[in-house]
Design a protein around this motif. Structure first.
Motif, mmCIF file in Angstrom:
data_model
loop_
_atom_site.group_PDB
_atom_site.id
_atom_site.type_symbol
_atom_site.label_atom_id
_atom_site.label_comp_id
_atom_site.label_asym_id
_atom_site.label_seq_id
_atom_site.Cartn_x
_atom_site.Cartn_y
_atom_site.Cartn_z
ATOM 1 N N VAL A 1 0.830 -1.220 0.000
ATOM 2 C CA VAL A 1 0.000 0.000 0.000
ATOM 3 C C VAL A 1 0.860 1.264 0.000
ATOM 4 C CG1 VAL A 1 -1.910 -1.194 1.107
ATOM 5 C CG2 VAL A 1 -0.273 0.042 2.532
ATOM 6 N N GLY A 2 2.151 1.084 -0.228
ATOM 7 C CA GLY A 2 3.082 2.205 -0.265
ATOM 8 C C GLY A 2 4.050 2.142 0.899
ATOM 9 N N HIS A 3 5.293 2.481 0.621
ATOM 10 C CA HIS A 3 6.306 2.498 1.676
ATOM 11 C C HIS A 3 5.865 3.386 2.839
ATOM 12 C CE1 HIS A 3 9.601 0.483 -0.511
ATOM 13 N NE2 HIS A 3 9.173 1.114 -1.590
ATOM 14 N N CYS A 4 6.051 2.872 4.049
ATOM 15 C CA CYS A 4 5.835 3.643 5.274
ATOM 16 C C CYS A 4 4.464 4.311 5.311
ATOM 17 C CB CYS A 4 6.942 4.699 5.436
ATOM 18 S SG CYS A 4 8.603 4.015 5.434
ATOM 19 N N HIS A 5 3.443 3.586 4.889
ATOM 20 C CA HIS A 5 2.102 4.174 4.899
ATOM 21 C C HIS A 5 1.755 4.588 6.331
ATOM 22 C CE1 HIS A 5 -2.185 4.762 4.556
ATOM 23 N NE2 HIS A 5 -2.059 4.729 3.236
ATOM 24 N N PRO A 6 1.325 5.824 6.547
ATOM 25 C CA PRO A 6 1.122 6.313 7.922
ATOM 26 C C PRO A 6 0.113 5.497 8.721
ATOM 27 C CG PRO A 6 0.259 7.877 6.276
ATOM 28 C CD PRO A 6 1.090 6.878 5.549
ATOM 29 N N ASP A 7 -0.925 4.973 8.081
ATOM 30 C CA ASP A 7 -1.923 4.179 8.817
ATOM 31 C C ASP A 7 -1.328 2.858 9.298
ATOM 32 O OD1 ASP A 7 -3.524 6.233 8.006
ATOM 33 O OD2 ASP A 7 -5.024 4.987 7.005
ATOM 34 N N VAL A 8 -0.494 2.266 8.472
ATOM 35 C CA VAL A 8 0.140 0.994 8.846
ATOM 36 C C VAL A 8 1.179 1.226 9.935
ATOM 37 C CG1 VAL A 8 1.470 -0.984 8.001
ATOM 38 C CG2 VAL A 8 -0.281 0.053 6.536
ATOM 39 N N VAL B 1 1.883 -17.170 10.035
ATOM 40 C CA VAL B 1 3.312 -17.459 10.109
ATOM 41 C C VAL B 1 4.079 -16.173 9.787
ATOM 42 C CG1 VAL B 1 3.026 -19.921 9.620
ATOM 43 C CG2 VAL B 1 3.274 -18.324 7.720
ATOM 44 N N ASN B 2 5.383 -16.298 9.529
ATOM 45 C CA ASN B 2 6.221 -15.104 9.390
ATOM 46 C C ASN B 2 6.678 -14.784 7.978
ATOM 47 O OD1 ASN B 2 6.509 -14.751 12.359
ATOM 48 N ND2 ASN B 2 7.553 -16.709 12.188
ATOM 49 N N SER B 3 6.618 -15.752 7.066
ATOM 50 C CA SER B 3 7.146 -15.517 5.726
ATOM 51 C C SER B 3 6.425 -16.412 4.730
ATOM 52 C CB SER B 3 8.651 -15.810 5.672
ATOM 53 O OG SER B 3 8.883 -17.216 5.793
ATOM 54 N N GLY C 1 1.785 -7.758 4.971
ATOM 55 C CA GLY C 1 2.151 -6.902 6.095
ATOM 56 C C GLY C 1 2.845 -5.622 5.691
ATOM 57 N N ASN C 2 2.839 -5.306 4.393
ATOM 58 C CA ASN C 2 3.451 -4.065 3.890
ATOM 59 C C ASN C 2 4.909 -3.903 4.330
ATOM 60 O OD1 ASN C 2 2.365 -1.898 2.161
ATOM 61 N ND2 ASN C 2 3.160 -0.543 3.747
ATOM 62 N N GLY C 3 5.618 -5.021 4.433
ATOM 63 C CA GLY C 3 7.019 -4.975 4.848
ATOM 64 C C GLY C 3 7.249 -5.593 6.208
ATOM 65 N N HIS C 4 6.193 -5.739 6.995
ATOM 66 C CA HIS C 4 6.306 -6.427 8.283
ATOM 67 C C HIS C 4 6.301 -7.938 8.028
ATOM 68 C CE1 HIS C 4 5.765 -6.911 12.640
ATOM 69 N NE2 HIS C 4 4.940 -7.906 12.347
ATOM 70 N N PRO C 5 7.100 -8.722 8.749
ATOM 71 C CA PRO C 5 7.161 -10.172 8.504
ATOM 72 C C PRO C 5 5.891 -10.883 8.956
ATOM 73 C CG PRO C 5 8.569 -9.568 10.360
ATOM 74 C CD PRO C 5 8.106 -8.289 9.740
ATOM 75 N N PRO D 1 -0.083 -9.929 18.257
ATOM 76 C CA PRO D 1 -0.951 -8.745 18.221
ATOM 77 C C PRO D 1 -0.440 -7.652 17.278
ATOM 78 C CG PRO D 1 -0.748 -9.525 20.466
ATOM 79 C CD PRO D 1 0.208 -10.341 19.643
ATOM 80 N N VAL D 2 0.874 -7.438 17.248
ATOM 81 C CA VAL D 2 1.424 -6.409 16.361
ATOM 82 C C VAL D 2 1.255 -6.816 14.904
ATOM 83 C CG1 VAL D 2 3.558 -5.270 15.600
ATOM 84 C CG2 VAL D 2 3.044 -5.454 18.031
ATOM 85 N N SER D 3 1.583 -8.071 14.578
ATOM 86 C CA SER D 3 1.445 -8.529 13.190
ATOM 87 C C SER D 3 0.007 -8.402 12.716
ATOM 88 C CB SER D 3 1.911 -9.986 13.069
ATOM 89 O OG SER D 3 3.301 -10.083 13.279
ATOM 90 N N CYS D 4 -0.927 -8.805 13.547
ATOM 91 C CA CYS D 4 -2.335 -8.759 13.137
ATOM 92 C C CYS D 4 -2.857 -7.332 13.056
ATOM 93 C CB CYS D 4 -3.178 -9.597 14.085
ATOM 94 S SG CYS D 4 -2.867 -11.375 13.915
ATOM 95 N N ALA D 5 -2.376 -6.446 13.927
ATOM 96 C CA ALA D 5 -2.762 -5.033 13.842
ATOM 97 C C ALA D 5 -2.290 -4.445 12.511
ATOM 98 C CB ALA D 5 -2.165 -4.245 15.010
ATOM 99 N N ILE D 6 -1.087 -4.790 12.109
ATOM 100 C CA ILE D 6 -0.551 -4.309 10.831
ATOM 101 C C ILE D 6 -1.326 -4.924 9.670
ATOM 102 C CG2 ILE D 6 1.470 -4.496 9.309
ATOM 103 C CD1 ILE D 6 3.191 -4.055 11.852
ATOM 104 N N GLY D 7 -1.598 -6.225 9.747
ATOM 105 C CA GLY D 7 -2.370 -6.876 8.698
ATOM 106 C C GLY D 7 -3.743 -6.255 8.529
ATOM 107 N N LEU D 8 -4.418 -5.944 9.636
ATOM 108 C CA LEU D 8 -5.717 -5.280 9.583
ATOM 109 C C LEU D 8 -5.614 -3.909 8.935
ATOM 110 C CD1 LEU D 8 -7.088 -6.273 13.098
ATOM 111 C CD2 LEU D 8 -8.307 -6.643 10.948
ATOM 112 N N ALA D 9 -4.562 -3.173 9.275
ATOM 113 C CA ALA D 9 -4.380 -1.835 8.704
ATOM 114 C C ALA D 9 -4.184 -1.904 7.195
ATOM 115 C CB ALA D 9 -3.189 -1.134 9.366
#
Length: 484
Positions: A60-67, A110-112, A281-285, A314-322
């Motif tokens: 969704v774009g590098h460093c998207h502020p919502d993510v 998973v992570n990757s 994850g827009n760059g998150h693993p 929780p962090v991975s899923c928060a990012i995935g939701l975003a």
């Protein structure tokens, strides 16, 4: 904030000393040092802006502020493993399930992408109690040992093919076994799978699964003919196997008209297992496996628990939701359709102008431009593709080439890519081909210039592009030598 710890030369020296030698950089002869990024742009240590046509991970774009905000807020609140009850993992699974066919209702986080495909392989073999896997020619499914075994792109360079792995022709209607003039390429390619299944069964072996990227990427941005997956799935399921759709490169709306690339085949096709990664994850693993309740149940029946320390945190899923929310809120699927269609139209206009362009194919923001030396013979133009990649880098466009012959320009940018970006890259490609063609034509009469200067190597191009004859050809063609 200072974005550099070291000067570029020192960073490169330390990397060469400390990082394993075959972890290659893009543009290894003259790597770009990237210090920050935003949207579809990356910036080097001198604040020069590069248009990113490579990074489908920054979906969704590098460093998207919502993510960024979603991840940082959750990290400041709680990050632990998925064995603790938490809302985010079930909310994320619920949201993902709404994008998929109803029967794909059980999820593993998973992570990757490699972890996802390895788990899919385990699921298929456990559910079917069979071992053999059918894969496409030039397929790549990951770098774990199990996945190298089912990735011809990798194992052909490393080791003999395993006796439980079977390779079928890739459904490429431009360069493959059955081409665009065939009356029914989907049936013809699917019959190749049936032939392989028959050979497997003659050896008293059984098929566990057919693995395929929904749109093969490293194989050269291939678009399988409509109906191919349905016919293959019928053959595979009749043999007691499962169909695994690898969406790691192309999922999450990249194709525009659908959320998942396998849906391009039609509403009547549903895989048994879908794997996801990279853009999720827009760059998150973060990565995921979606499957049916029955297949997941067979895995659970072993009594051996599946646990992933970081998957589904929780962090991975928060990012995935975003990421899901941004895709919807910003209409990125519609943008992929509009911009991708526009860019393909522009490239097709260039195809009528430049014989080196043999084929333009793609859907949404997944596009391949195949270069050939001869359209009749379709001789791969690998060196020319490498040359274009090197020239575009000098114009601050980051692009790559791939395919079995290394002659396909790959375009898979962040989904916020816009019309101006599309026009910019096509104009630059046009400029490169215009000058290259003119130089080739002139070299027939000028032994001093020579053919080698027309496809000049990247290591020599600074000298070449100061060559007076090069500057003369630019002037004759109305091209600014500074931007070619």
């Amino acid at each position: 904030m200072d974005l550099e710890l070291y000067q570029k030369s020192e960073t490169l020296s330390l990397r060469q000393k400390l990082i394993a030698p075959f972890c290659r950089l893009f543009f290894p002869d003259d790597p770009i040092k990237i210090v920050r990024a935003q949207g579809q742009y990356m910036f080097d240590e001198m604040e020069r802006r590069y248009l990113d046509c490579i990074t489908n991970v920054a979906h969704v774009g590098h460093c998207h502020p919502d993510v960024v905000k979603a991840g940082s807020l959750q990290m400041a609140t709680l990050n632990t493993n998925s064995r603790f009850l938490h809302d985010h993992i079930v909310q994320y699974a619920k949201k993902l399930s709404e994008t998929l066919p109803e029967k794909l209702s059980n999820f593993y986080f998973v992570n990757s992408g490699s972890e996802a495909n390895d788990l899919a392989l385990q699921l298929a073999q456990r559910y079917t109690q069979h071992e053999d896997i059918v894969v496409l020619e030039s397929a790549y499914h990951g770098h774990l040992n199990s996945l190298i075994d089912i990735s011809p792109y990798k194992f052909k360079k490393l080791r003999p093919q395993k006796d439980w792995v079977h390779v079928v022709p890739i459904p490429d209607t431009y360069r493959g076994l059955y081409r665009e003039d065939h009356p029914d390429p989907s049936s013809a390619y699917a019959s190749e799978v049936k032939t392989v299944i028959d050979e497997i069964e003659k050896k008293n072996r059984k098929v566990a699964a057919f693995f395929a990227e929904s749109l093969p990427s490293v194989a050269g941005q291939i678009i399988p003919p409509a109906g191919y997956f349905q016919k293959v799935a019928e053959h595979i399921r009749n043999a007691g196997g499962l169909f695994v759709a690898d969406e790691i490169q192309v999922g999450f709306g990249r194709v525009g008209k659908h959320f998942w690339a396998f849906q391009l085949q039609g509403e009547d096709f549903v895989p048994d297992i879908v794997t996801m990664g990279k853009p999720i994850g827009n760059g998150h693993p973060l990565a995921c496996v979606a499957t049916t309740k029955e297949i997941a149940g067979a895995f659970a029946a072993t009594g051996v628990e599946y646990f992933n320390t970081f998957g589904g945190s929780p962090v991975s899923c928060a990012i995935g939701l975003a990421v899901l929310e941004v895709i919807e809120k910003e209409g990125l699927r519609g943008n992929a359709t509009r911009v991708g269609t526009y860019m393909m139209n522009l490239f097709n206009e260039q195809k009528s102008k430049h014989p080196i362009i043999g084929d333009v194919r793609g859907v949404g923001l997944f596009i391949g431009v195949e270069l050939v030396k001869d359209r009749q013979q379709r001789t791969p133009a690998k060196e020319e593709a490498e040359y274009v990649v090197a020239r575009l880098k000098k114009e601050f466009i980051v692009i790559s080439s791939d395919g079995p012959d290394g002659n396909v320009l790959k375009i898979k940018p962040p989904m916020c890519f816009n019309m101006e970006d599309a026009q910019f890259i096509v104009e630059k490609v046009d400029s490169v081909f215009t000058v290259q063609h003119s130089l080739r034509a002139r070299s027939r009469f000028d032994p001093v210039l020579g053919y080698s200067l027309c496809g000049v190597s990247t290591s020599d191009d600074m000298g070449f592009f100061q060559h007076p004859k090069y500057l003369q050809v630019c002037m004759l063609n109305g091209v600014d030598a500074k931007v070619v």
